[in-house]
Scaffold this motif. Sequence first.
Motif: not given
Ligand code: MTE
Length: 326
Positions: A91, A146, A148, A183, A204, A232, A238, A250
Amino acid sequence: MFIRNPKPWHNERSPVTPKRIYFNRRHFLKSVIGVGIGATSLSLAGCQTSESDRALQKTLNQPKISPLKTNPNFASVDRPITNEKLAGSYNNFYEFGGDKSIWLKAQELPTDNWKVEVTGLVKNPKTYDLDDIKKQFPIEERIYRFRCVEAWSMVLPWVGFPMKELIKAVEPTSKAKFVRFTSFYDETVMPGPTFSLGNLPWPYTEGLRIEEMANELAFFAIGIYGEELPKQHGAPIRAVLPWKYGFKGAKSIVKVEFLAQQPATYWHTRIPNEYGFIANVNPDVPHPRWSQATEKFIGTGPDLSWDIKPTQLYNGYQEYVAHLYS
Ligand code: MTE
């Protein structure tokens, strides 16, 4: 007679495509390492000891969401659903650390009595709790690709409701042109990354243009794999925006604000030349430090095996979103 009809994510991971390439950590690190979202160290996702495997499983055992209907328009994609344990142990949640293995630390997230304030340029501002959300909005399952920005991908079965339903409920005024998601943040339980990224603009935040939020695909998830969201993954609610890079989604949202101007957002503020506000998946626009032409579809075999796939424009969701950017 009781016939058990397991969902794909209940099965053990198995090779699903003929071409399997063992996940080469060195190669992967080389391709994504640096300052920013790509500054990750790889977790041992999928390689848990049996004790940590049990602990991980416990974090994934959440209350089932029922009744649960899968939206027939989003019942499958061209690839198998990613194994639940892999997705739940690989994650990005920088509040809990800068590597992929934050699943245990993320259990510190306090989710009781969660409230989401919906505010700003709307006729009906409201603070929702999770019961309000479950009662008021049509909860369904959607299987989305999904992707990244770090060039890896999964397929995830989200449970939630379309963002356009929230728009209908709160009625943004004609002045509202953007939305910002904030967040949860509490530095006493969220240590952040151990490596230095300079001053981080917590909490965030992420944002969309209002017509992007009104798009059919834009989704608030309250669950995954048929159950409430594990911490996680960004419990208890979200954003999920499958045509955009994952950082736009987010996690653990406490505030949704309708605004006249484009809001400052976390990654765009931190590293503007690497993480744009729009951030649509696009094979022809490389990240300044790596190509986006292909992606590593992870979890195709034991542990972190992957397949290389060509990146699709808008992550394959052109028919839904291309008109927004013409
Ligand atoms: N949201 C928050 N609050 N903090 C974070 O670091 N990371 C982002 C996003 N949302 C993030 C976030 C990123 S870079 C990605 S790739 C995805 O969440 C990952 O979601 P997952 O861990 O459920 O796969």
